[in-house]
Enzyme design. Structure first.
Site, PDB file in Angstrom:
ATOM      1  N   SER B  12       0.827  -1.192   0.000  1.00  0.00           N
ATOM      2  CA  SER B  12       0.000   0.000   0.000  1.00  0.00           C
ATOM      3  C   SER B  12       0.869   1.253   0.000  1.00  0.00           C
ATOM      4  O   SER B  12       2.095   1.181   0.055  1.00  0.00           O
ATOM      5  CB  SER B  12      -0.973  -0.005   1.166  1.00  0.00           C
ATOM      6  OG  SER B  12      -0.260   0.143   2.358  1.00  0.00           O
ATOM      7  N   ASP B  14       2.078   3.796   1.681  1.00  0.00           N
ATOM      8  CA  ASP B  14       3.289   4.175   2.414  1.00  0.00           C
ATOM      9  C   ASP B  14       4.018   3.002   3.053  1.00  0.00           C
ATOM     10  O   ASP B  14       4.571   3.113   4.120  1.00  0.00           O
ATOM     11  CB  ASP B  14       2.957   5.254   3.447  1.00  0.00           C
ATOM     12  CG  ASP B  14       1.524   5.145   3.928  1.00  0.00           C
ATOM     13  OD1 ASP B  14       0.782   6.110   3.772  1.00  0.00           O
ATOM     14  OD2 ASP B  14       1.157   4.059   4.420  1.00  0.00           O
ATOM     15  N   GLY B  16       6.555   1.768   1.605  1.00  0.00           N
ATOM     16  CA  GLY B  16       7.960   1.994   1.284  1.00  0.00           C
ATOM     17  C   GLY B  16       8.512   1.156   0.146  1.00  0.00           C
ATOM     18  O   GLY B  16       9.681   0.779   0.142  1.00  0.00           O
ATOM     19  N   THR B  90       4.853  -1.112  -8.799  1.00  0.00           N
ATOM     20  CA  THR B  90       3.451  -0.825  -9.110  1.00  0.00           C
ATOM     21  C   THR B  90       2.749  -0.042  -8.007  1.00  0.00           C
ATOM     22  O   THR B  90       3.151  -0.082  -6.859  1.00  0.00           O
ATOM     23  CB  THR B  90       2.663  -2.125  -9.342  1.00  0.00           C
ATOM     24  OG1 THR B  90       2.673  -2.863  -8.118  1.00  0.00           O
ATOM     25  CG2 THR B  90       3.282  -2.953 -10.431  1.00  0.00           C
ATOM     26  N   SER B 519     -35.108   9.429 -23.164  1.00  0.00           N
ATOM     27  CA  SER B 519     -33.802   8.869 -22.776  1.00  0.00           C
ATOM     28  C   SER B 519     -32.861   9.938 -22.219  1.00  0.00           C
ATOM     29  O   SER B 519     -31.880  10.302 -22.856  1.00  0.00           O
ATOM     30  CB  SER B 519     -33.152   8.090 -23.923  1.00  0.00           C
ATOM     31  OG  SER B 519     -33.325   8.718 -25.172  1.00  0.00           O
TER      32      SER B 519
END
Lengths: 299, 607
Positions: B12, B14, B16, B90, B519
């Site tokens: 996630s 933070d 690192g 990533t 619509s």
């Protein structure tokens, strides 16, 4: 069973990509800058289709400021191999007298970026192979292998198409085009080791030789012809130098070196302390300059 | 001879990651000197104490540097004396799950970071799930920030225990857990002195030792044909990459789907003649006789591959536009491109918890299990057996976006007669017979804008011109086909969906269909467009609300103003104006006749 080395794997990946473009894209072209990466890419294109010739033409954007040895090499290779080599120059830029001394960054824009756009539009190419590698610069590190350009040839880094496994999506709308980088995952070392392994012909400028040069802003610039302008206090010296990247001679810095064989170059490179783009003058303008130029359509 | 290992790093925001890789490169002295100098400079700008911030080596794009997050995959390269490595770094955010999947699809192994002070989080589970879905077998969990947990073994052991329980749901995977401090440098390139209780290898050594190319069983030969090379009359070669097994000169092969046999007459690997080709090589195969074989076919040796057109697929939806059931996408599997539809969404997998949940709408970054139907039978494998013939992407036909990626779980035999019949009389034939091009002219606009009047007048005109048409009227449809539908949001959507399906059928019959529905929602019109496809022509009657209310033919505006009518479009419910209608027409100042001739002119390019 035989397993593939890392160079074999990189070669296989590049050939897969090149064939995929040939099979799926309407009108591909391979950009040829005459440099070592282009030489590797050309070699891979020949291998990918042998005994057939590559089923697409090659395109060189000639700024008219390339080293003489480069254009000679280009013409010799094209003739030797029997490939279709297109050469395109931005004639309006030439007429306007655009040159690297007076026009700095706009020279690169007009004679390279604009010229490339003009050439792609002129021939109607829908996909263009480029020799870019992800290890060259931070913004390239995030670019996909198949990179999409809108009708203005601009790149949108925030909205890249997902690229899954090796299922490349080559669909585009009219006016759009793709840049394809088969050497994305190669490093400079890989390039040199592959040149050595495959004994690939490269421009003699890569080999150290005594050449006329001047020292300017920490770069060694070769005096390739009499269009070179000298600043006050500069004088031409004869030095044994070679080049790690090639471009327009007034903008390309060489390094002092004794490496005059492929083996010596590879040895020097493996122990290299400066990453190669340092010797391209334009990259130093500002952090992120490469990304900015690419958004505008620079290759 | 050095091998190549591709791995992904995730975790996630933070945890690192960038610091870990930055440190790995830095420690190994793999950074070129000038980048290092630039790092020092940039880092001094970014931090107060002048310490090195290794993550600055990796966060490439300007937008990311400003936001301090990693939105796209960054690739890094380094070599040790034992191996060459490619790292796909990533993003951690749930919002960028699809970018993470891009990195995972590329990698052989996953390095997943956790914060020692936080333990196993939902992100940890999500990342592991996506890596597994994309086909990664080896997981390396990094318990980072051990310095903040005072290097306590107990902290590490409890996290390790939790991970081991969690990983049991992925039977194909192996795992290891390493305690690390990325900022300090413990157990990255060398064993940590502060954690003598850890007996395993530091991360880099583990990556150097990790076993590659494991394959237990005897492999057959598989080559999906990429391209047929035919430079002249004497040479015909099939190009592609060997995905499994090996092949020798003189051996017999079979081509699918045709099932024809031939013997190998010549083999080229990477452009040079050879006697044997093996897995991974780019090759060209020449055969001893002419057989039916083109791009998308598969060459094999012994095994008869399965041929099917209906599959259960686990899919990651990646498009900003939601999935549309029944819409035609282009499916790419191996080297085959083929039209395909998602005919049934079984369920959604909660990306965080792994639970199965019912799926009404499928949005970006969601994982579903669904039934995919292709227009003809294709050669495939289960993804867990062969990635190349089991992985697929879906491409949107209009936007060209890579809308989804998926893995084939199994083929579905035809139990429920859901096959897509290809008929001999095609739409093109029907159109030719009628001497026209089919289209659906989708009128949209406020009540009273003139949709029905114009559609009616236009149909008369078209009929006079000898065209074959059908006008779908809202009330008529609701009295018949859609009699069972009310006016809730869901039923309103279903109403539009059925109308679009009917219009599509009529287009298939070669007819020009005119529809006149308010619509009001862009999403519904988009759904209609995606069902109907290229024949869809959006005609926006832009008569302003003031004019419509002035006309108020049916007295509806009056009733809406008094509150008698709820949710009335234009008064108490919004009308989403089409951004790029194919045709735009304001009827405020024109007669019906002039509006129709105006429409006819605009319609020339569509009919």
């Amino acid at each position: 069973m035989k397993t593939l080395s890392h160079l074999d794997k990189l070669e296989a990946e590049a050939i897969y990509i090149i064939r995929e473009v040939a099979a799926e894209c309407e009108k591909p072209v391979m950009l040829y800058s005459i440099g070592k990466d282009s030489s590797v890419m050309l070699h891979l294109a020949l291998k990918a289709f042998y005994p057939e010739m590559p089923p697409f033409p090659f395109l060189h954007i000639d700024t008219t400021w390339k080293f003489k040895e480069m254009t000679q090499f280009r013409d010799r290779k094209a003739k030797e191999l029997g490939i279709n080599m297109l050469v395109y120059t931005n004639e309006e830029g030439v007429k306007a007298g655009i040159n690297p001394f007076d026009h700095g960054a706009s020279y690169t824009d007009i004679m390279k970026t604009q010229a490339l756009k003009q050439a792609l539009n002129h021939y109607g190419f829908t996909a263009a192979f480029g020799g870019g590698r992800r290890d060259e610069e931070k913004s390239r590190a995030k670019e996909r292998i198949f990179s999409f350009r809108n009708a203005e040839h601009a790149w949108d880094p925030k909205n890249q198409r997902p690229e899954m496994w090796k299922l490349y999506n080559t669909q585009i709308n009219k006016g759009e085009s793709i840049r394809v980088f088969p050497l994305s995952n190669w490093t400079e070392n890989d390039i040199w080791q592959y040149i050595l392994r495959e004994n690939i012909d490269i421009v003699p400028l890569y080999f150290a030789k005594v050449r006329p040069v001047v020292y300017r802003d920490g770069n060694i610039i070769m005096v390739d012809d009499d269009r070179m302008r000298l600043f006050p206090g500069e004088e031409i010296q004869m030095k044994k130098v070679r080049f790690r990247t090639l471009g327009c001679y007034p903008l390309t810095g060489g390094i002092e070196s004794d490496a005059d064989t492929l083996e010596a170059i590879v040895e020097e490179t493996l122990g290299a302390v400066n990453s190669e783009r340092t010797s391209r003058v334009i990259d130093h303008e500002a952090t992120g300059s490469m990304e900015r130029r690419k958004r505008e359509g620079y290759f | 001879m050095k091998e190549l290992l591709k791995f992904i790093t995730c975790g996630s925001v933070d945890d690192g990651k960038s610091t870990l890789i930055g440190h790995m490169l830095y420690d190994s002295k793999l950074i070129f000197a000038d980048q290092e100098r630039a790092l020092e400079l940039e880092s001094k700008v970014g931090s107060t104490d002048g310490a090195l911030d290794y993550s600055l080596l990796l966060d490439g794009l300007m937008a990311e540097r400003e936001q301090g997050i990693t939105i796209d995959v960054a690739y890094r390269y380094f070599t040790t004396s034992k191996r060459s490595f490619i790292v796909a770094d990533t993003p951690g955010h749930e919002e960028y799950t699809r970018n993470m999947a891009v990195g995972a699809s590329f990698a052989d192994a996953a390095v997943i970071l956790l914060d020692a002070t936080k333990g196993v989080l939902v992100q940890t589970r999500r990342h592991t799930r996506i890596c597994s879905l994309m086909g990664i077998q080896d997981f390396i969990f990094i318990v980072n920030k051990m310095d903040l947990a005072e290097y306590q073994e107990s902290v590490f052991l409890s996290i390790e225990k939790e991970l081991k329980q969690f990983i049991e749901i992925f039977p194909h995977n192996t795992m290891t857990v390493i305690p690390v401090s990325a900022t300090v440098g413990d157990n990255i390139t060398k064993a940590s002195e502060k954690m003598p209780w850890y007996q395993g290898l530091p991360l880099l050594s583990y990556l150097e030792e990790l076993e590659l190319n494991r394959s237990g069983k005897e492999e057959d030969f598989i080559l999906p044909v990429q391209r047929v090379s035919r430079p002249n009359h004497t040479f015909r070669g099939f190009q592609g990459q060997v995905e499994e097994g090996s092949l020798r000169l003189g051996e017999e092969i079979t081509v699918y789907p045709s099932g024809e046999h031939a013997k190998v007459a010549r083999l080229l690997a990477a452009g040079a003649d050879t006697e044997e080709i093996v897995k991974g090589q780019p090759v060209t195969i020449c055969l001893d006789k002419e057989i039916d074989c083109s791009r998308g076919c598969v060459i094999t040796k012994h095994q008869v591959p399965e041929l099917e057109n209906m599959f259960q697929v686990t899919m990651l939806w990646m498009d900003d536009a939601p999935l549309v059931e029944g819409k035609e996408y282009i499916c790419k599997l191996g080297t085959k491109r083929i039209p395909a539809r998602i005919v049934k969404i079984e369920y959604k997998i909660d990306v965080n918890s792994g639970e199965q949940v019912s799926a009404e709408r499928v949005m970006k970054n969601e994982i579903i299990v669904c039934t995919l139907l292709t227009t003809e039978k294709i050669v495939f494998r289960q993804f867990s057996e062969n990635k190349a013939l089991g992985g697929l992407i879906l491409i949107d036909r209009i936007t060209n976006m890579t809308s989804a990626c998926g893995v084939v779980e199994r083929a579905i035999k035809h139990l429920d007669n859901l096959s897509w019949q290809v008929t001999d009389i095609t739409k093109e034939l029907r159109e030719r017979q009628l001497g026209q091009k089919a289209a659906t002219l989708w009128f949209t606009g406020l009540s009273g804008s003139g949709k029905s009047t114009l559609a009616n007048a236009l149909e008369i005109k078209l009929t006079e011109m000898g065209k074959h048409t059908m006008l779908l009227d809202g009330d008529n449809i609701r009295l018949g086909l859609n009699r069972d539908l009310g006016f809730s949001e869901e039923e309103r959507r279903e109403n539009i969906r059925r109308i679009a399906e009917v219009a599509k059928l009529m287009n298939e019959a070669g007819l020009i269909v005119l529809t006149a529905f308010i619509s009001p929602f862009a999403e519904d019109r988009e759904m209609a467009r995606s069902i109907i496809g290229d024949d869809f022509v959006e005609i926006y009657i832009s008569t302003p609300v003031e004019e419509c209310e002035r006309r108020d033919v049916k007295g509806l505006y009056k009733r809406a103003r008094t509150g008698e009518l709820q949710d009335f479009t234009g008064i108490s419910s919004p009308y989403e104006v089409p951004v790029h209608p194919d045709i735009l027409l304001d009827t405020s100042h024109d007669t019906v006749e002039r509006s129709v001739s105006c429409l006819l002119k605009e319609l020339k390019e569509f009919l």
